[in-house]
Design an enzyme around this catalytic site. Sequence first.
Site, PDB file in Angstrom:
ATOM      1  N   GLU A 153       0.836  -1.203   0.000  1.00  0.00           N
ATOM      2  CA  GLU A 153       0.000   0.000   0.000  1.00  0.00           C
ATOM      3  C   GLU A 153       0.874   1.258   0.000  1.00  0.00           C
ATOM      4  OE1 GLU A 153      -3.438   1.991   2.910  1.00  0.00           O
ATOM      5  OE2 GLU A 153      -2.040   0.497   3.688  1.00  0.00           O
ATOM      6  N   LYS A 180      -9.753   2.437  -3.023  1.00  0.00           N
ATOM      7  CA  LYS A 180     -10.254   1.921  -1.751  1.00  0.00           C
ATOM      8  C   LYS A 180     -11.682   2.392  -1.520  1.00  0.00           C
ATOM      9  CE  LYS A 180      -8.832   1.397   3.106  1.00  0.00           C
ATOM     10  NZ  LYS A 180      -7.826   1.753   4.124  1.00  0.00           N
ATOM     11  N   CYS A 228      -5.538  -2.398   2.647  1.00  0.00           N
ATOM     12  CA  CYS A 228      -5.339  -2.326   4.089  1.00  0.00           C
ATOM     13  C   CYS A 228      -6.475  -3.015   4.843  1.00  0.00           C
ATOM     14  CB  CYS A 228      -5.153  -0.871   4.513  1.00  0.00           C
ATOM     15  SG  CYS A 228      -4.557  -0.677   6.215  1.00  0.00           S
TER      16      CYS A 228
END
Length: 531
Positions: free
Chosen positions: A287, A351, A405
């Site tokens: 990430e 995301k 994440c």
Amino acid sequence: MVKMAGRVMLLSGLPRALVAFIAGLVAVLAQPPFGIFAFAFISFPVLVWLIDGATGNPEGGIVRRLWPAAAVGWWFGFGYFLGGLWWLGNALLVEADEFAWALPLAVVGLPAFLALFYALATVIARIFWSDGVGRIAALALAFGLCEWLRSFLFTGFPWNAVGYAMMPMPLMMQSASVVNLATINMLAVFVFAAPALIATGRGSRIGMTIALMLFTAHVGYGFYRLAQPAPAAPEPPIALRLVQPVIDQAKKLDDNERAAVFEEHLTLTGAAPENGGKRPDIVVWPETSIPFILTDNPDALARIAEVLDDDQVLIAGAVRAEDAGAGLPPRYYNSIYVIDGRGQIIGAADKVHLVPFGEYLPFEDLLSSWGLSSVAASMPGGFSAAKKRSLLTLSGGKTLYPLVCYEAIFPDEIDGDARRADALLNVTNDAWFGDTPGPRQHFHQAQLRAVETGTPLIRAANSGISAIVDARGVLMVGLSYNYRGVVDTLLPGKMPTPLDDAMRSRVFWLCALFLLLVAVFSRVGFNIRKN
């Protein structure tokens, strides 16, 4: 054990609160990095005995009658979440001059808030409480419902759900291919709490028998599924390389170090495979591994092309900027890029589920006027969330299901596309939390997503744990925390799961209904015997 149960039931005031708090702390030992599920067989019986003794004033209103049970649940939850989440404070120390003031809120405030869910659970359980196995059913039902609520209320935070304690290793993870985490939470509490019946309550034989049957089926199914042939790898084989650079978070945030950070990733990417192994087809970076806006740096894309062969692909976490229109600041997304060997961006996914206060600021207009800002997003306004999750499509038609994440901790948000994809892809940067239980807990939860979907997991983490996990949750290869390097392997295959998501959801509600009926009939019988 009978004497111990009696002493626990008779506790009051501060001793009662302290024992509940310690029981919660003990339950944390069932979660990673310890993973000793036997400790849950200690903490939950103690919780049952504490609720047995949590009798409120019968002459008072409903609040006074249920307050002692709520207090027991809150202290138990506070111990559990404080012991399991203290490491969150590490993120605030990366830029301590700006965020250290919020340390008590993260380390103490969040556990105190999450403990309210367990307080609600003990209140619900107490409403249906009896003197037999029904009260174990009531506790299991209440915890199952409250863990389900915790998974989505206030954006959701199902970290260290109770059910994970029943799944410390692949052998004990396979039930997740049949039922969802919400069901496992519920049944795990029943099994963990059942030993309380040995010392107190009617129906100890039937309660312990049911618990033993559930535990035996849980482990037995694990033996059965792991004994099946390993999922066949796709053809042609896909060679993967995971890059774990172990770059300190303060260095990643330093503008003067951005070029060096980028070059560290490239150096590891270009390293020759060990023992003359197959050159990787796909290289995966963690990430936000690209430490600048990639589309503003064509030279960076050229450098990537220099390191990659023409038929190789790089998958990398990066911040993506998007023009918001005239006079408006750009929108920024925590994204994953797919870059081919010629330095062209051929795919991207943003995301969807952002971290409140970490990647964006809730009630931004109000809180920013007080001088507050998000911790992990240095750009104005923080990150924006994607409206929907997009599959990453690679050459040859292979697809990856992206999870950035902590998106990997939300099983209910992973839709049917995950089962159709060739692999789950989780890129993360747990360097924020240092060498603490946090990264181990995060990996364990991501590992379960592979079992639930029957889809292998590709996980690249800046500081660890980077790994390839097969569709049964078995670790194929990996890099431990703080180990700098790369790992090369072939992508494992998929494995069918017995039930689809809709059926798994129905099973949860059927189990909840069954436990409710047991609790209600036990309560009715208890009232009849009292009168």
